[in-house]
Design a protein around this motif. Structure first.
Motif, PDB file in Angstrom:
ATOM      1  N   LEU A  38     -10.790   2.800   4.564  1.00 41.45           N
ATOM      2  CA  LEU A  38      -9.528   2.070   4.379  1.00 41.45           C
ATOM      3  C   LEU A  38      -9.456   0.813   5.233  1.00 41.45           C
ATOM      4  O   LEU A  38      -8.854  -0.181   4.844  1.00 41.45           O
ATOM      5  CB  LEU A  38      -8.333   2.984   4.708  1.00 41.45           C
ATOM      6  CG  LEU A  38      -8.045   4.115   3.724  1.00 41.45           C
ATOM      7  CD1 LEU A  38      -7.036   5.101   4.308  1.00 41.45           C
ATOM      8  CD2 LEU A  38      -7.521   3.562   2.396  1.00 41.45           C
ATOM      9  N   TYR A  77      -2.807   6.163   5.152  1.00 38.13           N
ATOM     10  CA  TYR A  77      -2.585   4.829   4.590  1.00 38.13           C
ATOM     11  C   TYR A  77      -1.745   3.998   5.548  1.00 38.13           C
ATOM     12  O   TYR A  77      -2.013   2.817   5.787  1.00 38.13           O
ATOM     13  CB  TYR A  77      -1.859   4.919   3.240  1.00 38.13           C
ATOM     14  CG  TYR A  77      -2.677   5.610   2.170  1.00 38.13           C
ATOM     15  CD1 TYR A  77      -3.887   5.054   1.755  1.00 38.13           C
ATOM     16  CD2 TYR A  77      -2.241   6.785   1.585  1.00 38.13           C
ATOM     17  CE1 TYR A  77      -4.649   5.695   0.774  1.00 38.13           C
ATOM     18  CE2 TYR A  77      -2.981   7.416   0.613  1.00 38.13           C
ATOM     19  CZ  TYR A  77      -4.191   6.883   0.196  1.00 38.13           C
ATOM     20  OH  TYR A  77      -4.936   7.496  -0.749  1.00 38.13           O
ATOM     21  N   ARG A 127      -2.856   0.686   7.552  1.00 38.76           N
ATOM     22  CA  ARG A 127      -2.120  -0.573   7.359  1.00 38.76           C
ATOM     23  C   ARG A 127      -1.945  -1.280   8.701  1.00 38.76           C
ATOM     24  O   ARG A 127      -2.189  -2.477   8.828  1.00 38.76           O
ATOM     25  CB  ARG A 127      -0.756  -0.250   6.749  1.00 38.76           C
ATOM     26  CG  ARG A 127      -0.124  -1.384   5.996  1.00 38.76           C
ATOM     27  CD  ARG A 127       1.196  -0.944   5.378  1.00 38.76           C
ATOM     28  NE  ARG A 127       1.019   0.214   4.497  1.00 38.76           N
ATOM     29  CZ  ARG A 127       1.797   1.305   4.520  1.00 38.76           C
ATOM     30  NH1 ARG A 127       2.818   1.389   5.366  1.00 38.76           N
ATOM     31  NH2 ARG A 127       1.559   2.305   3.703  1.00 38.76           N
ATOM     32  N   GLN A 179       2.184  -7.139   2.754  1.00 38.94           N
ATOM     33  CA  GLN A 179       1.475  -7.152   1.477  1.00 38.94           C
ATOM     34  C   GLN A 179       2.439  -7.546   0.353  1.00 38.94           C
ATOM     35  O   GLN A 179       3.542  -6.992   0.282  1.00 38.94           O
ATOM     36  CB  GLN A 179       0.929  -5.752   1.173  1.00 38.94           C
ATOM     37  CG  GLN A 179      -0.329  -5.411   1.909  1.00 38.94           C
ATOM     38  CD  GLN A 179      -1.533  -6.150   1.346  1.00 38.94           C
ATOM     39  OE1 GLN A 179      -1.867  -7.239   1.828  1.00 38.94           O
ATOM     40  NE2 GLN A 179      -2.157  -5.593   0.340  1.00 38.94           N
ATOM     41  N   ARG A 203       3.815  -7.049  -3.067  1.00 37.52           N
ATOM     42  CA  ARG A 203       3.771  -5.948  -4.042  1.00 37.52           C
ATOM     43  C   ARG A 203       4.802  -6.210  -5.134  1.00 37.52           C
ATOM     44  O   ARG A 203       5.848  -6.795  -4.886  1.00 37.52           O
ATOM     45  CB  ARG A 203       4.146  -4.613  -3.402  1.00 37.52           C
ATOM     46  CG  ARG A 203       3.673  -4.432  -1.973  1.00 37.52           C
ATOM     47  CD  ARG A 203       2.404  -3.651  -1.943  1.00 37.52           C
ATOM     48  NE  ARG A 203       2.287  -2.902  -0.710  1.00 37.52           N
ATOM     49  CZ  ARG A 203       1.179  -2.285  -0.340  1.00 37.52           C
ATOM     50  NH1 ARG A 203       0.115  -2.293  -1.105  1.00 37.52           N
ATOM     51  NH2 ARG A 203       1.136  -1.620   0.790  1.00 37.52           N
ATOM     52  N   GLU A 229       5.216   2.701  -0.298  1.00 39.98           N
ATOM     53  CA  GLU A 229       4.154   1.953   0.368  1.00 39.98           C
ATOM     54  C   GLU A 229       2.845   2.742   0.357  1.00 39.98           C
ATOM     55  O   GLU A 229       1.775   2.202   0.107  1.00 39.98           O
ATOM     56  CB  GLU A 229       4.603   1.648   1.802  1.00 39.98           C
ATOM     57  CG  GLU A 229       4.064   0.354   2.363  1.00 39.98           C
ATOM     58  CD  GLU A 229       4.675  -0.886   1.706  1.00 39.98           C
ATOM     59  OE1 GLU A 229       3.960  -1.904   1.631  1.00 39.98           O
ATOM     60  OE2 GLU A 229       5.854  -0.840   1.267  1.00 39.98           O
ATOM     61  N   TRP A 262       1.332   2.805  -3.167  1.00 37.77           N
ATOM     62  CA  TRP A 262       0.664   1.527  -3.450  1.00 37.77           C
ATOM     63  C   TRP A 262      -0.724   1.519  -2.833  1.00 37.77           C
ATOM     64  O   TRP A 262      -1.704   1.172  -3.466  1.00 37.77           O
ATOM     65  CB  TRP A 262       1.480   0.379  -2.838  1.00 37.77           C
ATOM     66  CG  TRP A 262       2.303  -0.384  -3.826  1.00 37.77           C
ATOM     67  CD1 TRP A 262       1.916  -0.806  -5.062  1.00 37.77           C
ATOM     68  CD2 TRP A 262       3.659  -0.819  -3.647  1.00 37.77           C
ATOM     69  NE1 TRP A 262       2.946  -1.487  -5.678  1.00 37.77           N
ATOM     70  CE2 TRP A 262       4.021  -1.508  -4.824  1.00 37.77           C
ATOM     71  CE3 TRP A 262       4.586  -0.700  -2.616  1.00 37.77           C
ATOM     72  CZ2 TRP A 262       5.283  -2.093  -5.006  1.00 37.77           C
ATOM     73  CZ3 TRP A 262       5.831  -1.283  -2.783  1.00 37.77           C
ATOM     74  CH2 TRP A 262       6.180  -1.959  -3.976  1.00 37.77           C
ATOM     75  N   ASP A 263      -0.767   1.920  -1.541  1.00 34.97           N
ATOM     76  CA  ASP A 263      -2.055   1.910  -0.839  1.00 34.97           C
ATOM     77  C   ASP A 263      -3.025   2.912  -1.456  1.00 34.97           C
ATOM     78  O   ASP A 263      -4.240   2.764  -1.341  1.00 34.97           O
ATOM     79  CB  ASP A 263      -1.857   2.225   0.648  1.00 34.97           C
ATOM     80  CG  ASP A 263      -1.283   1.031   1.396  1.00 34.97           C
ATOM     81  OD1 ASP A 263      -1.282  -0.079   0.820  1.00 34.97           O
ATOM     82  OD2 ASP A 263      -0.828   1.204   2.537  1.00 34.97           O
TER      83      ASP A 263
END
Lengths: 547, 487
Positions: free
Chosen positions: A14, A56, A60, A73, A75, A244, A247-248
């Motif tokens: 990641l 995640y 981040r 980010q 989105r 969030e 999404w990740d």
């Protein structure tokens, strides 16, 4: 503090950085390493950062620190025509529901594990054990919209997640562990909240358990996340964190419309907020003189957006950063982004004169004299058991001060005198060499209706001596000596009853007209209660009234 | 020759032969001491010993009574002089039925008493002393050896032996010591002294002092001492005073208001639950400062004028009025700051704090917290690190590091760790940070306020090279007495 376990390989993947770098960096983003083995690390994160409840979220923050990604980010939320319809009857029980859809996910076992662990941490933390919010994750393959948020009765049946056969609401509450644990959150005994689709397939019986029909597996591509609860603020916070993470995880997020009567609301709400800081704010709080450019970069490393303008720096905060309440939180993000390891101690203190409490000086002087008289200091807890404080010393607990729900009966009562615990100490030392002479100076507590708190605290001095010749004469001469040589006081003695002292071999004492304590030999019956085989004599006086 | 031997020989030189007990009495030494000396002398062939076994006669319980008040038959006879009826005699005798009948039988047989008709008691005027009574009298003065009994009393002795409880016999060893060689008496005429007394010192010349056994053990003494935790607290206090801090104190029992609310800890925070904190049953505090309550409740609800969003919930006075055993001394610091809002100050507090924990090797339900607070216009987070570094290195921990962490009432917050050479690892020692505006503004403070605090016991364990927190308050005397003070 909450703990999550993460796969180090996944964090490598990641963040795009080797394990060693990841491990080295974790403490500097506020994550504490509890343990590490070959595959997994157990990480403790601060409860103000619920976004760290998945790998995640941690990745981040790390990517910012590694400058792989900076700022917020970008989105997109796409619209969907999915609706959740809120029925009037459910509102008095658990008023709110929100949700989202996530499409095109690839869920491997570890991703599912991370999502479930996030769900649990959000339940415990900002959800306050599911009281404020409960989250349901569902495979939408078997759901036919719209979803209803309504109520059912205790006999309504469905198959809860993890079970093979349908059970009634009543049975779920009585038989299942989650039922017993979270059932008390539901105030009514005859109406229960339920989320089901247009064909009455049960998604969830919140905040207790999901239905098995919408179970998430590694085959799941599209998710529905529902969030029900009592605190909209906390629910929106949690849903932003979930969005969030999804999404990740590679998902596309779609909104759901919540229809409550005539009112319609699109969820999730992921609006950013703004704050303003200046280089002076950073200098004043942190003690770092940084230029605006460095501050902007530091904030972007901390995954906030920032830009310099004429009046200072404007900062945008993503919705999932629920810990940011005030500009000081933003300033702290500057320190994080700049690197807490770069904060060096500043030793530029001004001169200032220190001093000890007057009362402590006197207490220490008294201790010195006691030690000179051959007494060993002991230290006990301020809390004691009923057995020691009352039963064994034949005292009546009528004015006892009790603590609520202590985990052990060893510390149920706040002490109003020290002597009983000194007897306990002697009883635990009967195999040690005699004579034994001990003393303690500590706080004791009594009820006082006139004070702000209802309790009066004062300092007490107690001495206990034990040997085959421990007598009234010896203990009184210790008391006389201590009073005379530390405070210049001579006490007067008079007859008075103390439940655990032998009548005729004990006395109360006063200074002026004020009673200050008692002195005497312990009753044989009390010695037996403590399993003591040697005579004991004690005194205890109220020091607060003398110093 | 040992001085003890000399004493024994000197005594024997005068008496030639003597029993151990007599030697002990004559020399003023204990029987054990004399036995030791005689054994040494025997090995040197200076004395011989002769052990004889004697059967000694002692009075038993009944015998003692009879020696004092007479035999039962004598007691009945004396009583009979004053009563006429048998029944009276029986009742007044105070004897059991059996004892009375036996005594009456004997008195009749001796011709001391006659019973006539319906229980009339006649008394003979003359009842001579019995040989048994003479023997009992003799024994009441001192025990006799069997062979010491006068000839005319041997029959009485046999008679008393048959009556249970009057006399008992025990074997006794007697050691007779005989001096074999008369030593040169002059060697012993010079007096030896074992103890230097004030009288002897006055004589003013060199005395002949008996040598002592300087090798064997002497009694063990235990000094009065402070508890090791007290010593450690005193050390910490001195360091903080030397750094310009003023000591403050305050009550252990606090309203939740000062323990939590004033420190911006929301009312549903897990630390406030009964599972974590100890509340007093049935007690409620009275909060008096309404303006302050207003400011703090609004700070929780909407941030008030602090610039914060607040926690956004409905604040309850009821919850704030609960009585709690303080969970940190920050409650004391907050009150001090509220009372001295504008003053620049450095203060510290050392005191007990409480948690609802089960007692085990790494958890105490009650421990000592040290907290230091700096309220200054130009205080910064980096200065806080400077204070902590100074403090921990004064305490002997030169390697200190700080990691970011979180507390509800400070921002930024740091967790200091110290490096322990003994354990070869970093140990977290408490928390620290800059008080949030949500804490300082409602209290009327515009300075920056720095604070750091830690639990004392964990570091005390390091110092004392122990690994179980419970040991500190077990008050085990051998542990307390065994501590080496200068380490």
């Amino acid at each position: 503090m909450p703990v999550i376990s993460v796969m180090l390989d996944r964090l490598e993947r990641l963040t795009g950085r080797p394990k060693e770098d990841v491990i080295e960096a974790l403490p500097w983003i506020g994550v504490h390493i509890e343990s590490i083995d070959k595959e997994y690390a157990r990480l403790e994160y601060d409860p103000n950062r619920p976004d760290f409840s998945t790998d995640y979220g941690i990745a981040r923050a790390l990517k910012g620190r590694f400058e792989k990604e900076l700022g917020i980010q970008r989105r997109n939320i796409d619209k969907s025509d999915w609706k959740i319809i809120v029925e009037e009857k459910v509102k008095p029980i658990r008023p709110f529901v929100i949700g989202l859809l996530a499409h095109d996910l690839l869920l491997d076992d570890e991703t599912i594990r991370q999502l479930i662990s996030m769900q649990e941490d959000l339940h415990q933390g900002i959800g306050r054990k599911r009281k404020k919010l409960a989250i349901g994750l569902h495979d939408i393959a078997n759901i036919r919209p719209p979803v209803k948020y309504g109520t059912v009765g205790p006999d309504f049946k469905f198959t809860p997640l993890g079970y093979k056969h349908p059970m009634s609401i009543d049975e779920i509450l009585k038989i299942t562990e989650v039922g017993r644990l979270y059932g008390p959150l539901l105030s009514k005994k005859d109406v229960f909240p339920i989320l089901m689709d247009s064909h009455n397939t049960v998604l969830s019986f919140p905040p207790i358990v999901n239905g098995t029909a919408t179970q998430v597996t590694y085959r799941t591509k599209d998710l529905l996340v529902d969030m029900t609860g009592t605190d909209m603020q906390a629910m929106e916070d949690a849903l932003a964190i979930v969005a969030e993470a999804l999404w990740d995880a590679g998902g596309k997020i779609f909104s759901i419309t919540v229809k409550d009567g005539e009112r319609e609301m699109k969820t999730p709400n992921l609006a950013t907020s703004t704050a303003r800081i200046s280089p002076e704010d950073v200098e004043k709080l942190i003690g770092l003189k940084l230029d605006s450019e460095t501050i902007v970069k530091s904030l972007r490393r901390a995954r906030l957006d920032a830009k310099e303008d004429k009046e200072g720096i404007e900062v945008r905060i993503p919705r999932y950063r629920v810990d940011i309440l005030h500009t000081v939180d933003v300033v702290e993000e500057v320190a994080y982004g700049y690197g807490s390891e770069n904060l060096t101690p500043d030793f530029g203190f001004k001169y200032s004169k220190g001093s000890e409490l007057e009362v402590n000086k006197k207490v220490e002087a008294i201790k010195r004299v006691a030690v000179g008289l051959g007494l060993q200091e002991v230290l006990t807890y301020s809390l004691s058991s009923k057995q020691t404080l009352y039963d064994r010393v034949l005292r009546d607990p009528v004015n006892a001060i009790k603590v609520e729900s202590p985990k052990s009966s060893l510390y149920e009562y706040l002490k109003d005198c020290l002597s009983p615990d000194l007897l306990r100490i002697l009883s635990e030392n009967i195999h040690e060499q005699y004579p034994q002479k001990i003393f303690e100076i500590s706080s004791v507590f009594s009820r006082d209706d006139y004070s702000e708190i209802g309790v009066k605290e004062s300092l007490s001095l107690a001495v206990a001596i034990s040997s085959d010749i421990a007598t009234f004469t010896e203990i009184r001469s210790l008391l006389d000596t201590i009073l005379l040589r530390t405070l210049g006081i001579r006490a007067e003695y008079y007859e008075g009853h103390v439940p655990f002292l032998a009548d005729g071999r004990s006395a109360k004492c006063k200074v002026g007209s004020k009673e200050i304590g008692y002195v005497g030999e312990i009753k044989p019956r009390v010695l037996l209660n403590f399993g003591l085989r040697m005579p004991v004599a004690v005194f205890e006086i109220d020091l607060s009234s003398l110093i | 020759m040992h001085w003890l031997e000399k004493k024994v020989v000197a005594y024997l030189a005068k008496n030639n032969q003597a029993h151990i007990e007599d030697i002990a009495a004559g020399t003023g030494e204990s029987i054990d001491q004399v036995r030791r000396a005689v054994e040494w002398l025997r090995e040197k062939h200076l004395v011989s010993i002769n052990v004889s076994v004697k059967r000694m006669i002692y009075l038993d319980d009944k015998g003692k009574k009879a020696a004092e008040f007479g035999l039962p038959e004598r007691r009945i006879y004396s009583l009979a002089k004053h009563v006429t009826g048998l029944e009276d005699l029986r009742n007044l005798s105070g004897m059991s039925e059996f004892e009375f009948n036996a005594a009456l039988g004997r008195a009749k047989k001796l011709g001391w008493i006659e019973i006539k008709g319906k229980g009339e008691v006649l008394v003979n005027s003359d009842a001579k002393e019995l040989p048994e009574e003479r023997l009992l009298n003799l024994l009441s003065k001192a025990p006799l050896a069997e062979e010491e009994i006068p000839k005319d009393l041997t029959e009485a002795y046999a008679g008393l032996l048959k009556r249970p409880g009057y006399i008992e016999t025990k074997e006794s060893k007697e050691v007779l010591v005989t001096l074999l060689k008369k030593p040169d008496i002059s060697e012993f005429e010079q007096k030896e002294y074992t103890v230097i007394t004030p009288e002897l010192i006055k004589q003013g010349y060199e005395l002949h002092l008996a040598p002592l056994d300087v090798v064997s053990p002497v009694p063990v003494l235990f000094p009065g001492r402070l508890h090791p935790v007290t010593n450690f607290i005193n050390e910490v206090r001195e360091i903080l005073i030397s750094m310009g801090f003023i000591e403050i104190t305050g009550p252990i029992v606090q309203p939740s208001f000062w323990t939590f609310d004033a420190l911006f800890t929301p009312q549903d925070h897990p630390a406030r639950e009964m599972q974590d904190s100890l509340y007093l049953a049935g007690l409620k505090s009275k909060l008096l400062n309404n303006d302050l309550i207003q400011r703090i409740s609004q700070t929780h609800e909407n941030g008030w004028k602090t610039g914060s969003k607040g926690w956004r919930y409905k604040w309850s006075l009821d919850e704030a009025e609960k009585c709690v055993l303080r969970t940190h001394t920050t409650a004391i610091s907050a009150r001090y700051l509220a009372e001295n809002p504008e003053k620049e100050s450095r203060v510290f507090c050392i005191g007990k704090v409480f948690r609802n924990e089960n007692l085990d090797a790494t958890h105490l339900f009650e421990f000592t917290q040290i907290e230091a607070v700096i309220s200054e216009k130009d205080a910064t987070a980096r200065k806080l690190l400077g204070y902590m570094q100074t403090f921990y290195s004064s305490l002997g921990f030169d390697q200190v590091r700080f990691r970011p962490t979180y507390f509800p009432y400070t921002e930024p917050s740091f967790e200091p760790s110290i490096y322990s050479k003994e354990l070869n690892q970093w140990l977290e020692v408490g928390g620290s940070g800059v008080f949030r505006p949500e804490v300082t503004r409602p209290l009327g403070i515009s300075n920056n306020v720095l604070a750091w605090g830690f639990g004392l016991e964990r570091i005390a364990l390091l110092r004392l090279k122990e690994d179980d927190l419970r040991k500190l308050y077990s008050n085990n005397l051998s542990w307390l007495r065994g501590k080496i003070e200068c380490l």
